[in-house]
Design an enzyme around this catalytic site. Structure first.
Site, PDB file in Angstrom:
ATOM      1  N   ARG A  26       0.814  -1.226   0.000  1.00  0.00           N
ATOM      2  CA  ARG A  26       0.000   0.000   0.000  1.00  0.00           C
ATOM      3  C   ARG A  26       0.846   1.274   0.000  1.00  0.00           C
ATOM      4  O   ARG A  26       0.453   2.291   0.586  1.00  0.00           O
ATOM      5  CB  ARG A  26      -0.946   0.030   1.208  1.00  0.00           C
ATOM      6  CG  ARG A  26      -2.058  -0.993   1.165  1.00  0.00           C
ATOM      7  CD  ARG A  26      -3.255  -0.435   0.402  1.00  0.00           C
ATOM      8  NE  ARG A  26      -4.326  -1.411   0.362  1.00  0.00           N
ATOM      9  CZ  ARG A  26      -5.394  -1.389   1.167  1.00  0.00           C
ATOM     10  NH1 ARG A  26      -5.535  -0.444   2.047  1.00  0.00           N
ATOM     11  NH2 ARG A  26      -6.304  -2.301   1.046  1.00  0.00           N
ATOM     12  N   ARG A  30      -3.357   6.811   1.086  1.00  0.00           N
ATOM     13  CA  ARG A  30      -3.863   8.040   1.704  1.00  0.00           C
ATOM     14  C   ARG A  30      -2.894   8.743   2.637  1.00  0.00           C
ATOM     15  O   ARG A  30      -3.128   9.889   3.013  1.00  0.00           O
ATOM     16  CB  ARG A  30      -5.166   7.742   2.444  1.00  0.00           C
ATOM     17  CG  ARG A  30      -6.345   7.597   1.503  1.00  0.00           C
ATOM     18  CD  ARG A  30      -7.569   7.074   2.228  1.00  0.00           C
ATOM     19  NE  ARG A  30      -7.358   5.696   2.634  1.00  0.00           N
ATOM     20  CZ  ARG A  30      -8.302   4.918   3.145  1.00  0.00           C
ATOM     21  NH1 ARG A  30      -9.508   5.379   3.359  1.00  0.00           N
ATOM     22  NH2 ARG A  30      -8.023   3.659   3.466  1.00  0.00           N
ATOM     23  N   ARG A  39      -6.500  11.437  -6.005  1.00  0.00           N
ATOM     24  CA  ARG A  39      -7.737  10.708  -5.681  1.00  0.00           C
ATOM     25  C   ARG A  39      -8.945  11.636  -5.791  1.00  0.00           C
ATOM     26  O   ARG A  39      -9.987  11.239  -6.308  1.00  0.00           O
ATOM     27  CB  ARG A  39      -7.595  10.154  -4.264  1.00  0.00           C
ATOM     28  CG  ARG A  39      -8.837   9.608  -3.613  1.00  0.00           C
ATOM     29  CD  ARG A  39      -9.055   8.165  -4.013  1.00  0.00           C
ATOM     30  NE  ARG A  39      -9.905   7.486  -3.054  1.00  0.00           N
ATOM     31  CZ  ARG A  39     -11.227   7.533  -3.059  1.00  0.00           C
ATOM     32  NH1 ARG A  39     -11.861   8.233  -3.969  1.00  0.00           N
ATOM     33  NH2 ARG A  39     -11.929   6.877  -2.150  1.00  0.00           N
ATOM     34  N   ASP A  76      -6.802  -2.719  -7.291  1.00  0.00           N
ATOM     35  CA  ASP A  76      -7.341  -3.304  -6.063  1.00  0.00           C
ATOM     36  C   ASP A  76      -7.665  -4.765  -6.321  1.00  0.00           C
ATOM     37  O   ASP A  76      -7.936  -5.139  -7.468  1.00  0.00           O
ATOM     38  CB  ASP A  76      -8.605  -2.563  -5.612  1.00  0.00           C
ATOM     39  CG  ASP A  76      -8.921  -2.889  -4.159  1.00  0.00           C
ATOM     40  OD1 ASP A  76      -8.346  -2.242  -3.271  1.00  0.00           O
ATOM     41  OD2 ASP A  76      -9.708  -3.820  -3.919  1.00  0.00           O
ATOM     42  N   TYR A 151     -15.080 -11.236   0.546  1.00  0.00           N
ATOM     43  CA  TYR A 151     -15.791  -9.991   0.237  1.00  0.00           C
ATOM     44  C   TYR A 151     -17.023 -10.277  -0.631  1.00  0.00           C
ATOM     45  O   TYR A 151     -18.070  -9.645  -0.476  1.00  0.00           O
ATOM     46  CB  TYR A 151     -14.866  -8.998  -0.486  1.00  0.00           C
ATOM     47  CG  TYR A 151     -13.796  -8.431   0.422  1.00  0.00           C
ATOM     48  CD1 TYR A 151     -14.063  -7.320   1.237  1.00  0.00           C
ATOM     49  CD2 TYR A 151     -12.535  -8.995   0.511  1.00  0.00           C
ATOM     50  CE1 TYR A 151     -13.101  -6.806   2.081  1.00  0.00           C
ATOM     51  CE2 TYR A 151     -11.557  -8.490   1.351  1.00  0.00           C
ATOM     52  CZ  TYR A 151     -11.846  -7.393   2.141  1.00  0.00           C
ATOM     53  OH  TYR A 151     -10.890  -6.893   2.978  1.00  0.00           O
TER      54      TYR A 151
HETATM   55  C1  LIG Z   1      -8.114  -6.856   1.229  1.00  0.00           C
HETATM   56  C2  LIG Z   1      -7.551  -5.977   0.132  1.00  0.00           C
HETATM   57  C3  LIG Z   1      -8.262  -4.974  -0.591  1.00  0.00           C
HETATM   58  N1  LIG Z   1      -7.364  -4.433  -1.498  1.00  0.00           N
HETATM   59  C4  LIG Z   1      -6.146  -5.029  -1.385  1.00  0.00           C
HETATM   60  C5  LIG Z   1      -6.243  -6.034  -0.394  1.00  0.00           C
HETATM   61  C6  LIG Z   1      -5.150  -6.992  -0.028  1.00  0.00           C
HETATM   62  C7  LIG Z   1      -4.108  -6.367   0.791  1.00  0.00           C
HETATM   63  C8  LIG Z   1      -4.570  -5.867   2.113  1.00  0.00           C
HETATM   64  O1  LIG Z   1      -5.067  -6.659   2.897  1.00  0.00           O
HETATM   65  O2  LIG Z   1      -4.369  -4.657   2.356  1.00  0.00           O
HETATM   66  C9  LIG Z   1      -4.929  -4.805  -2.173  1.00  0.00           C
HETATM   67  C10 LIG Z   1      -4.582  -3.460  -2.613  1.00  0.00           C
HETATM   68  N2  LIG Z   1      -5.321  -2.304  -2.518  1.00  0.00           N
HETATM   69  C11 LIG Z   1      -4.610  -1.269  -3.056  1.00  0.00           C
HETATM   70  C12 LIG Z   1      -3.400  -1.780  -3.587  1.00  0.00           C
HETATM   71  C13 LIG Z   1      -2.479  -0.901  -4.413  1.00  0.00           C
HETATM   72  C14 LIG Z   1      -1.094  -1.123  -4.463  1.00  0.00           C
HETATM   73  C15 LIG Z   1      -0.309  -0.786  -3.212  1.00  0.00           C
HETATM   74  O3  LIG Z   1       0.105   0.397  -3.075  1.00  0.00           O
HETATM   75  O4  LIG Z   1      -0.030  -1.715  -2.415  1.00  0.00           O
HETATM   76  C16 LIG Z   1      -3.363  -3.141  -3.291  1.00  0.00           C
HETATM   77  C17 LIG Z   1      -2.266  -4.143  -3.565  1.00  0.00           C
HETATM   78  C18 LIG Z   1      -5.017   0.126  -3.115  1.00  0.00           C
HETATM   79  C19 LIG Z   1      -6.099   0.603  -2.251  1.00  0.00           C
HETATM   80  N3  LIG Z   1      -7.278  -0.044  -1.990  1.00  0.00           N
HETATM   81  C20 LIG Z   1      -8.057   0.750  -1.200  1.00  0.00           C
HETATM   82  C21 LIG Z   1      -7.377   1.969  -0.929  1.00  0.00           C
HETATM   83  C22 LIG Z   1      -7.930   3.143  -0.158  1.00  0.00           C
HETATM   84  C23 LIG Z   1      -9.052   3.736  -0.959  1.00  0.00           C
HETATM   85  C24 LIG Z   1      -9.110   5.230  -0.955  1.00  0.00           C
HETATM   86  O5  LIG Z   1      -8.225   5.897  -1.545  1.00  0.00           O
HETATM   87  O6  LIG Z   1     -10.084   5.743  -0.429  1.00  0.00           O
HETATM   88  C25 LIG Z   1      -6.144   1.881  -1.594  1.00  0.00           C
HETATM   89  C26 LIG Z   1      -5.083   2.934  -1.670  1.00  0.00           C
HETATM   90  C27 LIG Z   1      -9.431   0.395  -0.763  1.00  0.00           C
HETATM   91  C28 LIG Z   1      -9.619  -0.956  -0.195  1.00  0.00           C
HETATM   92  N4  LIG Z   1      -9.556  -2.115  -0.904  1.00  0.00           N
HETATM   93  C29 LIG Z   1      -9.792  -3.179  -0.061  1.00  0.00           C
HETATM   94  C30 LIG Z   1     -10.038  -2.660   1.230  1.00  0.00           C
HETATM   95  C31 LIG Z   1     -10.356  -3.479   2.459  1.00  0.00           C
HETATM   96  C32 LIG Z   1      -9.907  -1.269   1.145  1.00  0.00           C
HETATM   97  C33 LIG Z   1      -9.933  -0.286   2.282  1.00  0.00           C
HETATM   98  C34 LIG Z   1     -11.120   0.534   2.356  1.00  0.00           C
HETATM   99  C35 LIG Z   1     -10.787   1.777   3.145  1.00  0.00           C
HETATM  100  O7  LIG Z   1      -9.800   1.787   3.901  1.00  0.00           O
HETATM  101  O8  LIG Z   1     -11.517   2.751   2.959  1.00  0.00           O
HETATM  102  C36 LIG Z   1      -9.701  -4.586  -0.467  1.00  0.00           C
END
Ligand SMILES: Cc1c2[nH]c(c1CCC(=O)O)Cc1[nH]c(c(CCC(=O)O)c1C)Cc1[nH]c(c(CCC(=O)O)c1C)Cc1[nH]c(c(C)c1CCC(=O)O)C2
Length: 345
Positions: A26, A30, A39, A76, A151
């Site tokens: 990640r 943010r 974003r 994602d 999910y």
């Molecule tokens: C379970 C999972 C998800 N997504 C992901 C996983 C597996 C890894 C982990 O467990 O963290 C994987 C993921 N998600 C994202 C990446 C991008 C690459 C990186 O920088 O690692 C990767 C590799 C960007 C993201 N994916 C997400 C964000 C935040 C969204 C935003 O900008 O509002 C980012 C940067 C959203 C996301 N997407 C998901 C969740 C639970 C969330 C969080 C929701 C939240 O916190 O509001 C599903």
């Protein structure tokens, strides 16, 4: 001419590199003001994922700021269910939402349109390969079938994945079909990423830690092994990092059973056990992301302990899970410098 992106790939092939290559799960996110700015321009989170101009930009942001050894494609794990018409949306402050899937709907799932839906993501990979500094490894990724299925079944994130665990006991055949379908869609997607220019891929099984051992074997190990076997049959040089968060002692046989080149470790894995796992091959991890929020001595001590225990074997330095929005960007600078042995000013 030697491949300039060899550093991380060398580790994936079993070599010890000192100081170890570093990237953070990640790393685009943010905690970075420039991410929040892009974003806001993109609108929705999935618009960010599917618009190559924006997705390339946010992938590059942490590389510009910190010079990490690897960039990870910005996307994602939920783009796969989105490609399967599960109506994925990201509600501000609430995390992901999907239409929860029933056993009957699993029977009707059609993965044939997934590739065309995901073509903007592959365009992002192609552009990244051109735009990244030549020494930066480009990582692709997907979610592991179990984690993606949790999910799809609940329709949102949960803390213990009770809905998916229950569903798997109540509808074993439908559940197995879902895992197999997700595995095969993921293989196609990862092959697309490799062909578009990804140097290696990571498979995220973020919810591996909620399963009993027999179910870990059936729902995590088996589908991930299927993905890796098919990916390597199609692209023999493809390198894979498999990250089963929370799997604990079940990690002992995870590399061998899945065929992963490297295994990712979360911060609950004891460093002595990590060193044992490293005797079988490369590992990635495993700093507690909260140490990056805390900074100072908590950060330094965590880094030093990992380097001391694991720095003399094949290691990719990373966090034990994603960096959190509260992390201070200056603490990340300190982290990178300390891992690289650059004295702090
Ligand atoms: C379970 C999972 C998800 N997504 C992901 C996983 C597996 C890894 C982990 O467990 O963290 C994987 C993921 N998600 C994202 C990446 C991008 C690459 C990186 O920088 O690692 C990767 C590799 C960007 C993201 N994916 C997400 C964000 C935040 C969204 C935003 O900008 O509002 C980012 C940067 C959203 C996301 N997407 C998901 C969740 C639970 C969330 C969080 C929701 C939240 O916190 O509001 C599903």
């Amino acid at each position: 001419m030697p491949n300039p992106r060899r550093k991380l790939i060398d580790v994936l092939e079993g070599k010890t590199i000192s100081p170890p290559p570093i990237w953070l799960m990640r790393q685009a996110g943010r905690y970075l003001p420039e991410y929040r700015e892009t974003r806001a321009k993109a609108g929705g989170f999935l618009d960010l994922c599917y618009t190559p101009d924006f997705a390339v930009e946010v992938t590059l942001q942490p590389i510009r700021r910190y010079g990490f050894d690897a960039a990870i494609l910005f996307s994602d794990i939920l783009v796969i269910p989105d490609a399967l018409d599960r109506n994925v949306r990201f509600v501000e402050g609430e995390g992901p939402k999907l239409d929860p899937i029933s056993a009957e709907q699993i029977a009707g799932l059609d993965a044939s349109k997934a590739s065309s839906h995901l073509s903007p993501v592959l365009e992002t990979v192609r552009r990244l390969r051109k735009d990244l500094p030549p020494e930066t490894t480009l990582l692709g990724f997907c979610g592991a079938p179990w984690t993606v299925a949790t999910y799809m079944i609940a329709g949102h994130g949960t803390t213990d994945q009770a809905p998916a665990r229950l569903f798997a006991y109540q509808h074993p055949q439908a559940f197995e079909r879902l895992l197999t379908l997700l595995a095969d869609a993921s293989v196609e997607y990862l092959i697309g990423q490799i062909d578009a220019g990804a140097d290696a891929v990571q498979i995220f099984d973020s919810w591996a830690g909620v399963l009993a051992p027999a179910e870990f074997e059936r729902f995590c190990v088996k589908p991930v092994a299927r993905i890796i076997e098919k990916l390597k049959a199609a692209r023999p040089d493809a390198k894979v990092i498999a990250f089963a968060k929370g799997a604990g002692m079940l990690l002992k046989t995870y590399r061998q059973k899945t065929g992963a080149d490297a295994i990712g470790l979360d911060w609950t894995v004891p460093l002595e056990f990590a060193a044992e796992l490293q005797k079988d091959g490369p590992i990635q991890g495993n700093l507690d992301p909260m140490r990056v929020v805390a900074g100072g001595a908590a950060l330094d001590e965590g880094i030093d302990a990992i380097l001391q225990s694991l720095g003399n074997g094949p290691l990719i330095f990373n966090l034990g899970h994603g960096i959190t929005p509260q992390a201070n960007p200056d603490h990340v600078t300190r982290l990178v410098e300390r891992v690289r042995g650059i004295p702090h000013g």
